[in-house]
Write a protein that holds these residues in place. Structure first.
Motif, PDB file in Angstrom:
ATOM      1  N   CYS A   1      -1.718   3.314  -1.220  1.00  0.00           N
ATOM      2  CA  CYS A   1      -2.539   4.409  -0.692  1.00  0.00           C
ATOM      3  C   CYS A   1      -1.890   5.747  -1.073  1.00  0.00           C
ATOM      4  O   CYS A   1      -0.682   5.937  -0.881  1.00  0.00           O
ATOM      5  CB  CYS A   1      -2.642   4.263   0.829  1.00  0.00           C
ATOM      6  SG  CYS A   1      -3.185   5.765   1.660  1.00  0.00           S
TER       7      CYS A   1
ATOM      8  N   CYS B   1      -0.373   7.540   2.003  1.00  0.00           N
ATOM      9  CA  CYS B   1       0.875   6.883   2.426  1.00  0.00           C
ATOM     10  C   CYS B   1       2.019   7.297   1.490  1.00  0.00           C
ATOM     11  O   CYS B   1       3.133   7.558   1.942  1.00  0.00           O
ATOM     12  CB  CYS B   1       0.726   5.362   2.431  1.00  0.00           C
ATOM     13  SG  CYS B   1      -0.209   4.726   3.832  1.00  0.00           S
TER      14      CYS B   1
ATOM     15  N   HIS C   1      -0.835   3.378   8.011  1.00  0.00           N
ATOM     16  CA  HIS C   1      -2.036   3.428   7.175  1.00  0.00           C
ATOM     17  C   HIS C   1      -3.274   3.101   8.014  1.00  0.00           C
ATOM     18  O   HIS C   1      -3.333   2.083   8.679  1.00  0.00           O
ATOM     19  CB  HIS C   1      -1.945   2.441   6.001  1.00  0.00           C
ATOM     20  CG  HIS C   1      -3.210   2.443   5.193  1.00  0.00           C
ATOM     21  ND1 HIS C   1      -3.531   3.475   4.338  1.00  0.00           N
ATOM     22  CD2 HIS C   1      -4.264   1.595   5.173  1.00  0.00           C
ATOM     23  CE1 HIS C   1      -4.719   3.247   3.802  1.00  0.00           C
ATOM     24  NE2 HIS C   1      -5.195   2.107   4.296  1.00  0.00           N
TER      25      HIS C   1
ATOM     26  N   HIS D   1      -7.380   7.236   3.915  1.00  0.00           N
ATOM     27  CA  HIS D   1      -6.396   7.512   4.973  1.00  0.00           C
ATOM     28  C   HIS D   1      -6.861   8.786   5.681  1.00  0.00           C
ATOM     29  O   HIS D   1      -6.985   9.829   5.059  1.00  0.00           O
ATOM     30  CB  HIS D   1      -5.027   7.721   4.302  1.00  0.00           C
ATOM     31  CG  HIS D   1      -3.850   7.655   5.226  1.00  0.00           C
ATOM     32  ND1 HIS D   1      -2.798   6.774   5.038  1.00  0.00           N
ATOM     33  CD2 HIS D   1      -3.535   8.381   6.321  1.00  0.00           C
ATOM     34  CE1 HIS D   1      -1.886   6.976   5.988  1.00  0.00           C
ATOM     35  NE2 HIS D   1      -2.315   7.935   6.780  1.00  0.00           N
TER      36      HIS D   1
HETATM   37 ZN   LIG Z   1      -2.459   5.185   3.764  1.00  0.00          ZN
END
Ligand SMILES: [Zn+2]
Ligand SMILES: [Zn+2]
Length: 346
Positions: free
Chosen positions: A195, A198, A239, A302
């Motif tokens: 991600c 992240c 996440h 996210h």
């Molecule tokens: Zn994430």
């Protein structure tokens, strides 16, 4: 020397041109207040409200009166309306969709003059809960593809009511900026199976220079390519693609972080106006033709909140190019806000 910086999420170039002689913005925001006597959101003026969609009520332990704490009401002048059919039509090259949607106001407490930084963290927890609950409810309507939650503090963006409140607008399209960001996050995921946000969080926590404050569940940073001075992003460290998945501990920690930041802004930037904006996943129940793969959204998306003090007027350069010139380097902004200690820690 000025620097052009690229934001991998918004895909925007920003010109960071620090004016070294100037630290926090010198301008004090002009805020005007409406009087409680003329306020439709104050207690005793219920006849001004067309409807109460949801209410959180407090009962006095001694069996006394019941009082409302938070209320959700329809906007009296809604940007979009719930009733009617969703129709897509076109006249030549011009497309249109009927203005279906919802526009709600969350009245954040009974105190007309309460500053956001003085709202208790227990109230902020209830507010976060109400936002998620309203998103859940609105997303049952498969015509509505996105729910935008935002708060304008101070007299900006046509605000005419100074009673503490936030707004919820549900739209029958996924807003282009939201879709663009989802495409950025998906591209990163498809290339790396990680991600993007992240990765940003991990790097920012390791670097530390753009981190303003952090707790177990959330981190607040001044983004690397902030378009305007003292821009903040509040990111869940776990996440999570949809704000509605927030659990009780996260809700508590988000409330504490918001209160901390509201106090830092009030102290450090002399009580600026601000906007608080949610970025979260679109309605999973509403099928739509989009530029990202909705089946993968739980992996690559996210959610976050953006907090922008002194929301700027758009000038000619910004309007023409879509690029911003930011005179305060995000590293300096973060350092300044780290030093603006909130009330509880003084
Ligand atoms: Zn994430
Ligand atoms: Zn009021």
């Amino acid at each position: 020397m000025p620097q052009l910086r690229y934001d991998p999420i918004t895909r925007q170039w920003v010109i960071i041109a620090p004016d070294r002689g100037r630290r926090p913005p010198a301008q004090r925001t002009v805020r005007r207040e409406s009087a409680p006597e003329h306020c439709a959101f104050c207690s005793g003026h219920d006849d001004h409200l067309t409807k109460i969609i949801r209410e959180i009520v407090f009962c006095h332990p001694d069996g006394g009166a019941r009082e409302w704490l938070l209320r959700v009401v329809p906007n009296r002048v809604p940007a979009l309306v719930v009733e009617g059919d969703l129709r897509r039509t076109a006249k030549g090259v011009y497309d249109r969709i009927s203005g279906i949607g919802a526009h709600e106001i969350v009245i954040e407490g009974r105190d007309h003059r309460q500053h956001p930084a003085d709202m208790s963290s227990a109230m902020l927890e209830k507010l976060i809960g109400i936002w998620c609950e309203r998103m859940d409810d609105l997303m049952r309507d498969i015509r509505l593809r996105y729910v935008q939650i935002f708060k304008n503090y101070g007299m900006i963006g046509g605000e005419t009511v100074s009673h503490p409140h936030s707004q919820i607008i549900a739209t029958p399209v996924i807003p282009p900026r939201v879709e663009q960001e989802l495409v950025s996050m998906q591209a990163h995921y498809l290339a790396k199976e990680r991600c993007l946000v992240c990765d940003v969080i991990e790097q920012e926590l390791a670097d530390g220079e753009r981190v303003v404050t952090v707790n177990e569940d959330f981190v607040a940073i001044c983004p690397y390519a902030s378009p305007t001075p003292f821009d903040l992003s509040i990111l869940p460290r776990r996440h999570q693609h949809d704000m509605r998945d927030i659990d009780a501990r996260q809700t508590r920690n988000l409330a504490l972080l918001l209160k901390d930041l509201f106090q830092r802004l009030r102290r450090g930037l002399a009580d600026p106006t601000f906007t608080l904006t949610l970025r979260t996943a679109p309605n999973p129940k509403a099928e739509s033709v989009s530029a990202f793969d909705a089946r993968l959204i739980g992996r690559f998306a996210h959610w976050r909140l953006d907090l922008t003090p002194h929301p700027p007027l758009v000038g000619g350069f910004e309007q023409g190019t879509g690029m911003w010139i930011n005179p305060t380097a995000p590293e300096d902004a973060a350092g300044f806000l780290r030093d603006a200690i909130p009330d509880a820690q003084r």
